[in-house]
Motif scaffolding. Structure first.
Motif, short mmCIF file in Angstrom:
data_model
loop_
_atom_site.label_atom_id
_atom_site.label_comp_id
_atom_site.label_asym_id
_atom_site.label_seq_id
_atom_site.Cartn_x
_atom_site.Cartn_y
_atom_site.Cartn_z
N THR A 288 -9.87 -0.64 -16.06
CA THR A 288 -10.37 -2.01 -15.90
C THR A 288 -10.22 -2.54 -14.48
OG1 THR A 288 -8.24 -2.90 -16.65
CG2 THR A 288 -9.96 -2.61 -18.32
N HIS A 289 -9.36 -1.92 -13.69
CA HIS A 289 -9.18 -2.36 -12.30
C HIS A 289 -8.44 -1.27 -11.55
CE1 HIS A 289 -9.53 -5.32 -9.20
NE2 HIS A 289 -8.22 -5.44 -9.01
N GLY A 290 -8.50 -1.31 -10.22
CA GLY A 290 -7.77 -0.31 -9.45
C GLY A 290 -8.08 -0.39 -7.98
N SER A 291 -7.39 0.46 -7.22
CA SER A 291 -7.57 0.53 -5.78
C SER A 291 -7.00 1.84 -5.28
CB SER A 291 -6.84 -0.63 -5.09
OG SER A 291 -6.70 -0.41 -3.71
N THR A 292 -7.74 2.54 -4.45
CA THR A 292 -7.25 3.81 -3.92
C THR A 292 -5.94 3.63 -3.16
OG1 THR A 292 -9.48 4.71 -3.73
CG2 THR A 292 -7.77 5.75 -2.39
N PHE A 293 -5.88 2.60 -2.33
CA PHE A 293 -4.68 2.38 -1.51
C PHE A 293 -3.67 1.45 -2.18
CE2 PHE A 293 -7.28 4.23 1.75
CZ PHE A 293 -6.39 4.76 2.67
N GLY A 294 -4.09 0.69 -3.19
CA GLY A 294 -3.17 -0.25 -3.82
C GLY A 294 -1.98 0.44 -4.45
N GLY A 295 -0.77 0.05 -4.05
CA GLY A 295 0.44 0.65 -4.60
C GLY A 295 0.81 1.97 -3.98
N ASN A 296 0.30 2.28 -2.78
CA ASN A 296 0.65 3.55 -2.15
C ASN A 296 2.11 3.56 -1.70
OD1 ASN A 296 0.83 3.04 0.96
ND2 ASN A 296 -1.05 1.96 0.33
N PRO A 297 2.71 4.72 -1.54
CA PRO A 297 4.14 4.80 -1.22
C PRO A 297 4.52 4.10 0.08
CG PRO A 297 3.30 6.95 -1.87
CD PRO A 297 2.12 6.04 -1.75
N LEU A 298 3.66 4.16 1.07
CA LEU A 298 3.95 3.51 2.35
C LEU A 298 4.02 2.00 2.18
CD1 LEU A 298 4.42 4.28 5.32
CD2 LEU A 298 1.97 3.98 5.70
N ALA A 299 3.05 1.45 1.46
CA ALA A 299 3.04 0.01 1.19
C ALA A 299 4.28 -0.40 0.42
CB ALA A 299 1.78 -0.36 0.41
N ALA A 300 4.66 0.40 -0.55
CA ALA A 300 5.82 0.08 -1.39
C ALA A 300 7.09 0.00 -0.56
CB ALA A 300 5.96 1.13 -2.49
N ALA A 301 7.31 0.98 0.30
CA ALA A 301 8.51 1.00 1.13
C ALA A 301 8.54 -0.17 2.10
CB ALA A 301 8.58 2.33 1.89
N VAL A 302 7.41 -0.45 2.70
CA VAL A 302 7.33 -1.54 3.67
C VAL A 302 7.57 -2.89 3.00
CG1 VAL A 302 5.70 -2.81 5.14
CG2 VAL A 302 5.86 -0.34 5.33
N ALA A 303 6.96 -3.11 1.84
CA ALA A 303 7.08 -4.40 1.17
C ALA A 303 8.50 -4.65 0.67
CB ALA A 303 6.09 -4.48 0.01
N ILE A 304 9.15 -3.64 0.16
CA ILE A 304 10.54 -3.81 -0.28
C ILE A 304 11.40 -4.23 0.90
CG2 ILE A 304 12.60 -2.59 -1.09
CD1 ILE A 304 10.72 -0.88 -2.85
N ALA A 305 11.23 -3.54 2.03
CA ALA A 305 12.01 -3.89 3.23
C ALA A 305 11.69 -5.30 3.70
CB ALA A 305 11.72 -2.88 4.34
N ALA A 306 10.42 -5.68 3.65
CA ALA A 306 10.00 -7.00 4.13
C ALA A 306 10.62 -8.11 3.29
CB ALA A 306 8.48 -7.11 4.12
N LEU A 307 10.64 -7.93 1.98
CA LEU A 307 11.22 -8.94 1.10
C LEU A 307 12.74 -9.01 1.25
CD1 LEU A 307 9.08 -8.44 -2.12
CD2 LEU A 307 8.98 -10.35 -0.51
N LYS A 308 13.37 -7.87 1.48
CA LYS A 308 14.82 -7.86 1.70
C LYS A 308 15.17 -8.65 2.96
CE LYS A 308 16.18 -3.61 -0.70
NZ LYS A 308 16.68 -2.21 -0.54
N VAL A 309 14.36 -8.54 3.99
CA VAL A 309 14.61 -9.29 5.23
C VAL A 309 14.57 -10.79 4.96
CG1 VAL A 309 13.61 -9.91 7.47
CG2 VAL A 309 13.84 -7.51 6.83
N VAL A 310 13.57 -11.25 4.21
CA VAL A 310 13.47 -12.67 3.87
C VAL A 310 14.71 -13.14 3.14
CG1 VAL A 310 12.15 -14.40 2.58
CG2 VAL A 310 10.95 -12.61 3.83
N GLN A 311 15.18 -12.33 2.21
CA GLN A 311 16.35 -12.68 1.42
C GLN A 311 17.64 -12.60 2.24
OE1 GLN A 311 16.72 -11.47 -2.89
NE2 GLN A 311 18.20 -10.06 -2.02
#
Length: 414
Positions: A288-311
């Motif tokens: 029903t939905h999707g993205s080739t790049f959505g949820g890729n490992p690089l994005a996942a690692a970067v986003a976790i680090a980015a949110l940790k910095v904010v916190q």
């Protein structure tokens, strides 16, 4: 000319004009380096960044912890597509859901993609859960909105620049005025086919319009009364920008669908997401939905680090404190100013209204002067200048910037 050759400002601008599509009216400055709250142009001149890539760089330019996560993950695995599982996506989904208090996340790339995702989730929920007849679902949106630039999204924009010559437009949207609870209740009352209400907690592109106190909470209550999903577009206002983790947190509102982007990756990599609880997200099934790049490992690692910095660095609290200081200082200036009529905002998302018409070039010229004085900002909608520095800014840096802004404005006083 080799790609790595050093360019002059004139050469860089000329290349964009010759080979790029003419879709941006960029401030004439060519940047080549960023660190924290600063950027440098190709000639080595340093500036305060007071735009933060439209709030994508909340954590500051090239934050070392985010860059470390990027480079470490880039050396092992960057992309698998969703045809296979990878060992980072589940961690990312759990981290984000726990961080924002939701049960499910659908990862995408750009903010506009996340908005489109939310619209699809909402419509599917409207048909399969609320029971709206096929192809009759409506979504309520606000005038002067900005949710992206896809053909569906511009279909419910009332900005002529966004819509002219891009029709035919997508049906299924009802526009009402922003910050108007009576209009929202009236449209919910008369139309049983409404599936959702999509709103920016603060309208950023429209000129940093902050709604009346209680607007979001009362709008959410109305949506609940009429069995309608409350969809918060926090692509620009979320992740600490307004002095809270989310802008809706100022009124303790829990959206049915939350849209995130920009600072979700600290401006290092395109990452966005739509979040919801199981009762809403369960309508999305394989295919029903999707993205080739959505949820890729690089994005996942970067986003976790980015949110940790904010916190870890308490950036939301810093935005709240410095935002109050900024507005207080500018309001003191406005008391004797002829060129500025108003300062408004929350946290470190603020704007000043220039005492001129929307079709004037006064705000643009002020931004050119700010650039010359070492601070970068851009007008929006003609006579409004948006100010949104990285949230890692210190009090002394902010006061230095206030001095630059007031000194620049003084030169334009009549």
């Amino acid at each position: 000319m080799a790609v790595i050759d050093k360019l002059t400002s004139q050469q860089a601008i000329a290349l964009e004009h010759q080979y790029g599509s003419n879709t941006y009216h960029s401030l004439p400055v060519v940047l080549s380096k960023g660190k924290g709250v600063y950027v440098w142009d190709v000639d080595g001149k340093k500036y305060y960044d007071f735009l933060s890539a439209y709030s994508a760089v909340n954590q500051g330019h090239c934050h070392p912890k985010i860059i470390e996560a990027l480079t470490k993950q880039a050396q092992t695995l960057t992309l698998t597509s969703r045809a296979f599982y990878n060992d980072m996506l589940g961690r990312f989904e759990k981290f984000v859901c726990d961080y924002f208090g939701f049960e499910k996340m659908l990862p995408m790339n750009s903010g506009a993609e996340a908005v489109e995702t939310a619209l699809k989730i909402c419509r599917k929920w409207g048909y399969e859960v609320k029971g709206i007849k096929r192809d009759e679902a409506k979504i309520v949106v606000c005038n002067k909105n900005f949710h992206g630039r896809t053909t569906t999204i511009v279909s419910f924009s009332n900005d002529e620049k966004a819509t002219k010559s891009f029709g035919p437009y997508t049906d299924g949207f009802i526009n009402i005025d922003y910050n108007d609870l009576d209009a929202l209740e009236a449209v919910l009352k008369r139309n049983p086919n409404i599936a959702g209400f999509l709103v920016e907690p603060i309208q950023g592109e429209a000129g940093v319009y902050v709604p009346s106190e209680g607007y979001l909470a009362k709008a959410k209550a109305l949506c609940e009364s009429y069995h309608v999903l409350f969809i918060a577009d926090e692509v620009q206002t979320g992740i600490g920008r307004t002095g809270k983790r989310l802008a809706v947190d100022h009124e303790n509102v829990k959206p049915d669908i939350l849209i995130l982007g920009k600072a979700l990756s600290g401006g290092v990599y395109p990452v966005s997401a739509a979040l919801a609880n199981n009762t809403v997200m369960e309508v999305m099934t394989p295919g029903t939905h999707g993205s080739t790049f959505g949820g890729n490992p690089l994005a996942a690692a970067v986003a976790i680090a980015a949110l940790k910095v904010v916190q870890d660095e308490n950036l939301a609290a810093n935005a709240e404190t410095l935002g109050q200081l900024f507005r207080n200082e500018l309001n003191d200036y406005i008391k004797t100013s002829n060129i500025v009529t108003l300062v408004r905002g929350k946290g470190l998302l603020n704007a000043i209204v220039i005492n001129d018409t929307e079709d004037s070039d006064t705000a643009w010229n002020i931004c050119l002067a700010l650039r010359d004085n070492g601070l970068l900002a851009k007008p929006t909608h003609g006579n409004v200048i948006r100010f949104a520095p990285p949230l890692v800014m210190t009090k002394s840096q902010l006061m230095d910037c206030v001095g630059i802004i007031t000194k620049t404005l003084q030169a334009f006083e009549k």
